[in-house]
Design a protein around this motif. Sequence first.
Motif, PDB file in Angstrom:
ATOM      1  N   UNK A  18      34.072  29.396  36.990  1.00 41.55           N
ATOM      2  CA  UNK A  18      32.880  30.075  36.518  1.00 41.55           C
ATOM      3  C   UNK A  18      32.096  29.215  35.632  1.00 41.55           C
ATOM      4  N   UNK A  19      30.903  28.954  36.110  1.00 40.54           N
ATOM      5  CA  UNK A  19      30.094  27.812  35.376  1.00 40.54           C
ATOM      6  C   UNK A  19      28.657  28.594  34.832  1.00 40.54           C
ATOM      7  N   UNK A  20      28.245  29.508  35.556  1.00 37.37           N
ATOM      8  CA  UNK A  20      26.948  30.203  35.142  1.00 37.37           C
ATOM      9  C   UNK A  20      27.427  31.251  34.313  1.00 37.37           C
ATOM     10  N   UNK A  21      26.845  31.786  33.006  1.00 37.02           N
ATOM     11  CA  UNK A  21      27.015  32.893  32.463  1.00 37.02           C
ATOM     12  C   UNK A  21      27.976  32.769  31.680  1.00 37.02           C
ATOM     13  N   UNK A  22      28.693  31.618  31.322  1.00 36.36           N
ATOM     14  CA  UNK A  22      29.894  31.540  30.203  1.00 36.36           C
ATOM     15  C   UNK A  22      29.023  31.100  29.039  1.00 36.36           C
ATOM     16  N   UNK A  23      28.897  32.252  27.985  1.00 32.91           N
ATOM     17  CA  UNK A  23      28.354  32.137  26.890  1.00 32.91           C
ATOM     18  C   UNK A  23      29.333  32.587  25.749  1.00 32.91           C
ATOM     19  N   UNK A  30      28.296  18.364  11.684  1.00 33.53           N
ATOM     20  CA  UNK A  30      29.193  19.121  10.905  1.00 33.53           C
ATOM     21  C   UNK A  30      29.566  20.505  11.521  1.00 33.53           C
ATOM     22  N   UNK A  31      28.679  20.744  12.521  1.00 34.11           N
ATOM     23  CA  UNK A  31      28.902  22.414  12.955  1.00 34.11           C
ATOM     24  C   UNK A  31      28.287  22.220  14.510  1.00 34.11           C
ATOM     25  N   UNK A  32      29.084  22.812  15.527  1.00 30.88           N
ATOM     26  CA  UNK A  32      28.551  22.986  16.739  1.00 30.88           C
ATOM     27  C   UNK A  32      28.228  24.557  17.064  1.00 30.88           C
ATOM     28  N   UNK A  33      27.109  24.527  17.774  1.00 34.02           N
ATOM     29  CA  UNK A  33      26.427  25.858  18.143  1.00 34.02           C
ATOM     30  C   UNK A  33      26.533  26.183  19.604  1.00 34.02           C
ATOM     31  N   UNK A  34      27.257  27.009  20.183  1.00 35.24           N
ATOM     32  CA  UNK A  34      27.263  27.261  21.481  1.00 35.24           C
ATOM     33  C   UNK A  34      26.050  27.832  21.844  1.00 35.24           C
ATOM     34  N   UNK A  35      25.328  27.291  22.853  1.00 35.09           N
ATOM     35  CA  UNK A  35      23.911  28.220  23.224  1.00 35.09           C
ATOM     36  C   UNK A  35      24.278  29.108  24.494  1.00 35.09           C
ATOM     37  N   UNK A  36      25.266  28.974  25.250  1.00 36.96           N
ATOM     38  CA  UNK A  36      25.497  29.530  26.456  1.00 36.96           C
ATOM     39  C   UNK A  36      25.204  28.416  27.572  1.00 36.96           C
ATOM     40  N   UNK A  37      26.260  28.363  28.632  1.00 39.73           N
ATOM     41  CA  UNK A  37      26.132  27.344  29.598  1.00 39.73           C
ATOM     42  C   UNK A  37      26.523  25.947  29.356  1.00 39.73           C
ATOM     43  N   UNK A  38      27.345  25.654  28.305  1.00 44.39           N
ATOM     44  CA  UNK A  38      28.069  24.327  28.027  1.00 44.39           C
ATOM     45  C   UNK A  38      29.445  24.424  28.585  1.00 44.39           C
ATOM     46  N   UNK A  39      30.107  25.366  28.945  1.00 38.21           N
ATOM     47  CA  UNK A  39      31.485  25.367  29.304  1.00 38.21           C
ATOM     48  C   UNK A  39      31.597  26.020  30.819  1.00 38.21           C
ATOM     49  N   UNK A  40      32.693  25.357  31.343  1.00 41.70           N
ATOM     50  CA  UNK A  40      33.082  25.604  32.752  1.00 41.70           C
ATOM     51  C   UNK A  40      34.363  26.323  32.423  1.00 41.70           C
ATOM     52  N   UNK A  41      34.806  27.676  33.215  1.00 41.13           N
ATOM     53  CA  UNK A  41      36.041  28.164  32.979  1.00 41.13           C
ATOM     54  C   UNK A  41      36.688  28.255  34.456  1.00 41.13           C
ATOM     55  N   UNK A  42      37.976  27.894  34.493  1.00 49.31           N
ATOM     56  CA  UNK A  42      38.653  28.079  35.687  1.00 49.31           C
ATOM     57  C   UNK A  42      39.782  29.117  35.435  1.00 49.31           C
ATOM     58  N   UNK A  43      39.892  30.094  36.395  1.00 52.15           N
ATOM     59  CA  UNK A  43      40.768  31.212  36.197  1.00 52.15           C
ATOM     60  C   UNK A  43      42.073  30.661  36.890  1.00 52.15           C
ATOM     61  N   UNK A  44      43.187  31.457  36.308  1.00 47.58           N
ATOM     62  CA  UNK A  44      44.474  30.945  36.910  1.00 47.58           C
ATOM     63  C   UNK A  44      44.780  31.307  38.394  1.00 47.58           C
ATOM     64  N   UNK A  45      43.746  31.895  38.904  1.00 51.27           N
ATOM     65  CA  UNK A  45      43.646  31.655  40.470  1.00 51.27           C
ATOM     66  C   UNK A  45      42.807  30.771  40.893  1.00 51.27           C
ATOM     67  N   UNK A  46      42.260  29.930  40.203  1.00 50.73           N
ATOM     68  CA  UNK A  46      41.513  28.760  40.553  1.00 50.73           C
ATOM     69  C   UNK A  46      40.186  28.916  41.081  1.00 50.73           C
ATOM     70  N   UNK A  47      39.610  30.102  40.361  1.00 51.57           N
ATOM     71  CA  UNK A  47      38.078  30.218  40.683  1.00 51.57           C
ATOM     72  C   UNK A  47      37.184  30.018  39.511  1.00 51.57           C
TER      73      UNK A  47
END
Length: 186
Positions: free
Chosen positions: A152-157, A133-150
């Motif tokens: 980010x996997x570490x430090x996404x909290x 019933x609830x999701x709790x982000x702990x940091x490190x679960x997500x990958x971000x891709x910038x509009x420039x294509x870079x």
Amino acid sequence: MVLFLLCIKAELDGVESLSLLKNTNLCFSIRNPLSDYETRDKIVFHPTETLDQDEGDREPPHHFCVKWEGSKKVSTLIVLDDDAVKAALKKGKKKGGKSKGDAEVDVPRDLTSEDSGEFVPVLAMECRGLEPYAFHPMGGEFRVVSQGGVAFEEGVDLSEGDWADYDEENDMSVSINEFEAKIIAC
């Protein structure tokens, strides 16, 4: 067996996509669907590692299990891959199943800049005898891709609801704001 989808939404700025990593621990709160008071807060499991089972176990391989008080059976949670999700959604449509709150349920995918501000499914779970019933982000679960294509996997909290960084390669800031998660049953 009930299919649950973890859906996320956020305002994306300078971000092309936000995706849930498959090789990291995830944290959820669960409850016993047959009891108002039995819950387990912030259980953690790894979506690519199944629990060890005894040779005679009837349950299929699963990622998390709990035995509720007074129950004879173990309740399980299984993270589904794309093919299993498609099959489960197809099976649900044949039975006339509908999701709560959404007209059409999609297979889990990345949240993209076109989805900014709308809920998108990112994870599917088959649950027997328990209900996330609830999701709790702990940091490190997500990958971000910038509009420039870079990437980010570490430090996404996203545990505080927002995240920001700088894409030096493309000289632009990237941020995620107003992050929300909800779980729907299909």
